[in-house]
Write an enzyme that holds these catalytic residues in place. Structure first.
Site, PDB file in Angstrom:
ATOM      1  N   GLY A 176      -2.980  -2.900   6.118  1.00 24.80           N
ATOM      2  CA  GLY A 176      -3.136  -4.145   6.875  1.00 24.80           C
ATOM      3  C   GLY A 176      -2.091  -5.168   6.505  1.00 24.80           C
ATOM      4  O   GLY A 176      -1.703  -6.020   7.307  1.00 24.80           O
ATOM      5  N   ASN A 177      -1.580  -5.075   5.276  1.00 24.62           N
ATOM      6  CA  ASN A 177      -0.553  -6.012   4.832  1.00 24.62           C
ATOM      7  C   ASN A 177       0.816  -5.703   5.422  1.00 24.62           C
ATOM      8  O   ASN A 177       1.749  -6.489   5.289  1.00 24.62           O
ATOM      9  CB  ASN A 177      -0.487  -6.025   3.304  1.00 24.62           C
ATOM     10  CG  ASN A 177      -1.720  -6.672   2.697  1.00 24.62           C
ATOM     11  OD1 ASN A 177      -2.192  -7.668   3.199  1.00 24.62           O
ATOM     12  ND2 ASN A 177      -2.247  -6.084   1.644  1.00 24.62           N
ATOM     13  N   LYS A 211     -17.494  -2.909  -1.552  1.00 21.95           N
ATOM     14  CA  LYS A 211     -16.291  -3.324  -0.830  1.00 21.95           C
ATOM     15  C   LYS A 211     -16.312  -4.823  -0.541  1.00 21.95           C
ATOM     16  O   LYS A 211     -17.108  -5.304   0.274  1.00 21.95           O
ATOM     17  CB  LYS A 211     -16.188  -2.546   0.484  1.00 21.95           C
ATOM     18  CG  LYS A 211     -14.984  -2.904   1.340  1.00 21.95           C
ATOM     19  CD  LYS A 211     -13.685  -2.479   0.687  1.00 21.95           C
ATOM     20  CE  LYS A 211     -12.492  -2.750   1.605  1.00 21.95           C
ATOM     21  NZ  LYS A 211     -11.225  -2.402   0.952  1.00 21.95           N
ATOM     22  N   LYS A 233      -9.615   2.854   4.545  1.00 21.66           N
ATOM     23  CA  LYS A 233      -8.638   3.284   5.551  1.00 21.66           C
ATOM     24  C   LYS A 233      -7.860   4.515   5.121  1.00 21.66           C
ATOM     25  O   LYS A 233      -7.466   5.331   5.967  1.00 21.66           O
ATOM     26  CB  LYS A 233      -7.677   2.146   5.884  1.00 21.66           C
ATOM     27  CG  LYS A 233      -6.749   1.770   4.744  1.00 21.66           C
ATOM     28  CD  LYS A 233      -5.851   0.612   5.083  1.00 21.66           C
ATOM     29  CE  LYS A 233      -4.852   0.336   3.981  1.00 21.66           C
ATOM     30  NZ  LYS A 233      -5.461   0.126   2.653  1.00 21.66           N
ATOM     31  N   LYS A 256      -5.411   5.328  -2.521  1.00 18.40           N
ATOM     32  CA  LYS A 256      -4.347   5.982  -1.757  1.00 18.40           C
ATOM     33  C   LYS A 256      -4.039   7.361  -2.343  1.00 18.40           C
ATOM     34  O   LYS A 256      -3.919   8.350  -1.613  1.00 18.40           O
ATOM     35  CB  LYS A 256      -3.082   5.118  -1.765  1.00 18.40           C
ATOM     36  CG  LYS A 256      -3.286   3.735  -1.149  1.00 18.40           C
ATOM     37  CD  LYS A 256      -2.060   2.905  -1.291  1.00 18.40           C
ATOM     38  CE  LYS A 256      -2.212   1.472  -0.881  1.00 18.40           C
ATOM     39  NZ  LYS A 256      -3.437   1.028  -0.273  1.00 18.40           N
TER      40      LYS A 256
END
Length: 314
Positions: free
Chosen positions: A11-12, A129, A214, A276
């Site tokens: 998102g960044n 979260k 994500k 990730k």
């Protein structure tokens, strides 16, 4: 030989320091241009997924200031859908502009995507979260009284934030429509923000108050569409052991079993590189394919020689 690649953007990669719509669209135009070496490659079928954390946070903050009986705040699953549409539109504009610049006649399709999670996932009883803005202790107490279902916790001394469930993705309801779109030559954008979390009910599906990671959704998407490779682009770039220390060392090519050992030994930060690396490793492990972690600035090198941290299924 044709390669099918799923690219995951954070998102960044969308949100600039200026959170206005114009600034975010300009940021995406830059992202689209950076990805063009992959788009232009005639041997690549490309699927894009993206984060939406900053955008969800901003929208929740906007809703907080206008929430009333006549203008009620939307539930989290709907907010996820709203940001998927918002970012999908911006991406369409950015990539269409890049296509035109490079003389490509190529359709861009963004799909509002629902991701199935299990109602029995332990994440629904262990909320972890953080979402939305930071609050003072006084604000948090007021919000809890107004929203008894909310759980608000202190976040590393920086203030108080709402936390929600982060269940694992099981299926994506729109996965089957991706293949014909790729066959039509489209660049496809799906599963924004991990997808809108839904659970199976007696008839159809019901949205739930949750945020799906994500990166794990990108790994599930890549698995479902039979991708040859998953590429996670991060602001931090390639993966290092002992990052930031004198003994740091770059990981170039490792097996999934080796990477699992590094994860278990605590080499990666929980809220940073760990999800990730874990998601990329899971994809490689389940499929026997390759997952790469690198930065957007490294796209040309990735296309040319596969540069980045490559995790090989073993």
């Amino acid at each position: 030989m044709m390669r099918r690649i799923v690219v995951a953007l954070g998102g960044n990669a969308i949100l600039a320091s200026d959170p206005s719509a114009n600034a975010q669209q300009l940021s995406l135009e830059n992202t689209a241009e950076q990805l063009m070496p992959l788009v232009i490659d005639k041997n690549v079928e490309l699927i894009i997924t993206h984060g939406n954390g900053p955008q969800v946070g901003n929208l929740l903050l906007q809703q907080l200031g206008s929430d009333s009986e006549k203008n009620p705040a939307m539930p989290l699953d709907t907010v996820g859908a709203m940001t998927q549409g918002q970012i999908g539109y911006w991406m369409g504009q950015a990539f269409t502009k890049a296509f035109d610049k490079h003389g490509l006649k190529k359709p861009f399709v963004s799909i509002v995507t629902r991701t199935v999670v299990e109602a029995t996932d332990p994440a629904f009883t262990h909320l972890t979260k953080p979402i939305g803005p930071f609050y003072t202790e006084e604000e948090s107490e007021k919000l809890k009284s107004q929203n008894p279902d909310w759980q608000i916790v202190e976040d590393a001394g920086r203030g108080y934030r709402r936390v929600v469930a982060s269940p694992l993705p099981v299926e994506m309801l729109e996965a089957d429509v991706i293949e014909p779109l790729l066959n039509a030559g489209a660049l496809v954008c799906v599963s924004g923000g991990g997808g809108i979390p839904v659970i199976k009910v007696e008839r159809g599906y019901q949205g739930v108050e949750a945020v799906i990671d994500k990166d794990f959704s990108a790994a599930k998407l890549a698995e479902l569409v039979g991708a040859d490779e998953l590429v996670i682009f991060t602001s931090g770039g390639d993966v290092y052991l002992n990052y930031g220390k004198p003994s740091q060392s770059l990981l170039t090519e490792v097996t999934s079993s080796e990477m699992n050992s590094y994860i278990n030994d605590g080499y990666f930060a929980e809220g940073s590189m760990k999800p990730k690396v874990a998601a990329a490793t899971l994809f490689a492990e389940r499929t026997g394919k390759i997952a790469t972690i690198t930065s957007l600035d490294n796209v040309k090198n990735f296309v040319k020689n596969g540069a980045g941290t490559r995790i090989i299924g073993s």
